[in-house]
Design a protein around this motif. Structure first.
Motif, PDB file in Angstrom:
ATOM      1  N   LEU A  80       0.818  -1.210   0.000  1.00  0.00           N
ATOM      2  CA  LEU A  80       0.000   0.000   0.000  1.00  0.00           C
ATOM      3  C   LEU A  80       0.854   1.264   0.000  1.00  0.00           C
ATOM      4  N   VAL A  81       1.926   1.248   0.765  1.00  0.00           N
ATOM      5  CA  VAL A  81       2.765   2.447   0.845  1.00  0.00           C
ATOM      6  C   VAL A  81       3.438   2.744  -0.491  1.00  0.00           C
ATOM      7  N   ALA A  84       0.040   2.529  -3.765  1.00  0.00           N
ATOM      8  CA  ALA A  84      -1.320   3.059  -3.639  1.00  0.00           C
ATOM      9  C   ALA A  84      -1.602   4.077  -4.739  1.00  0.00           C
ATOM     10  N   GLU A  86      -3.934   6.654  -4.662  1.00  0.00           N
ATOM     11  CA  GLU A  86      -4.123   8.006  -4.139  1.00  0.00           C
ATOM     12  C   GLU A  86      -2.930   8.397  -3.267  1.00  0.00           C
ATOM     13  N   ARG A  87      -2.434   9.614  -3.476  1.00  0.00           N
ATOM     14  CA  ARG A  87      -1.270  10.112  -2.737  1.00  0.00           C
ATOM     15  C   ARG A  87      -1.627  11.427  -2.053  1.00  0.00           C
ATOM     16  N   VAL A 104      -1.292   8.166   2.634  1.00  0.00           N
ATOM     17  CA  VAL A 104      -1.087   6.755   2.298  1.00  0.00           C
ATOM     18  C   VAL A 104      -0.607   5.980   3.518  1.00  0.00           C
ATOM     19  N   THR A 107      -3.495   5.419   5.932  1.00  0.00           N
ATOM     20  CA  THR A 107      -4.415   4.413   5.401  1.00  0.00           C
ATOM     21  C   THR A 107      -3.841   3.009   5.541  1.00  0.00           C
TER      22      THR A 107
END
Length: 265
Positions: A80-81, A84, A86-87, A104, A107
């Protein structure tokens, strides 16, 4: 692979009815699924770890039981990091194509903590409950069909054999000269064929076990006697209520601090 209980049998919460422990774990997990923020699951995890002595489970033993969960958490966090879509938020690290932002990171951390908060009660239940007692309690207290409960017990007892069979299949193939070496593609193909062989063997064993259980009357609709009585008392009800209060309090703190992010909506 050892799935037998590892808790002290005289621990206060380890002595509780298996159905009560299972219901408490499910209730806590279901409530915590409702949020995506890291605050509520972090509170739940902290309380669950603080209650470990009451379950008679040492932290080191629990960590060994939860090792697959830890590996999965690391994989989810890294994926995810780094990847992802969306940033949002403040930029923390920028290295070539990789961009890590605060949004991120929050999340990913929330997802990992939520996974731990949801799965940890189940790990504790397995570590403190004898499978036979659980099957008996499901039949006596939860009123589940005996065929389902004892079939699940038989399947649970066969799980450790899968690891042994995997090792035996791998050793047999290595003895015949079938080895992937350092080739990753060959390892992937060998993994797939070994998994298929293990699956076929598991299906055959399950079929034989089902026939044997039917032959011994597990499918009979006549009333069954009980050899091990499982009692459900006031303390068991308090355990379930305590799990609901814990999960609800964690959500309340999340809402009060303004970090609550509902799963839907």
């Amino acid at each position: 692979m050892n799935l037998e209980p590892v808790a002290r049998p005289d621990a206060p919460l380890a002595r509780r009815n298996p159905v009560a422990k299972l219901a408490a774990a499910l209730l806590c997990s279901i409530i915590l699924i409702a949020t995506l923020d890291p605050v509520a699951p972090a509170i739940a995890i902290a309380v669950e770890l603080a209650l470990l002595p009451l379950f008679g489970v040492r932290l080191r033993v629990l960590a060994r039981r939860a090792l697959p969960l830890l590996v999965s958490a690391v994989g989810i966090l890294v994926t995810l990091v780094l990847f992802a879509a969306e940033r949002s938020g403040r930029i923390l690290v920028e290295a070539g194509p990789f961009l890590i932002t605060s949004g991120v990171l929050i999340t990913a951390l929330g997802l990992v903590l939520r996974m731990f908060a949801v799965a940890l009660p189940g790990v504790i239940v397995v570590a403190t409950t004898d499978p036979t007692d659980l099957a008996d309690a499901l039949v006596q207290n939860a009123k589940l069909p005996a065929r389902f409960a004892y079939g699940a017990l038989a399947a649970f007892r066969l799980v450790p054999l899968l690891a042994q069979e995997w090792q035996m299949i791998s050793m047999a193939r290595r003895a015949r000269g079938v080895d992937a070496g350092r080739n990753p593609l060959a390892r992937l193909r060998l993994f797939g064929s070994t998994a298929f062989t293990l699956l076929v063997g598991a299906i055959r064993r399950g079929t034989r076990l089902a026939v044997a259980m039917d032959a011994r009357g597990f499918d009979a609709m006549t009333p069954r006697s009980v050899a091990r009585r499982q009692h459900f008392g006031r303390a068991d009800g308090l355990l379930i209520a305590g799990a609901a209060v814990l999960a609800g309090a964690a959500l309340a703190v999340s809402i009060a601090t303004g970090t609550f992010r509902p799963l839907i909506g």
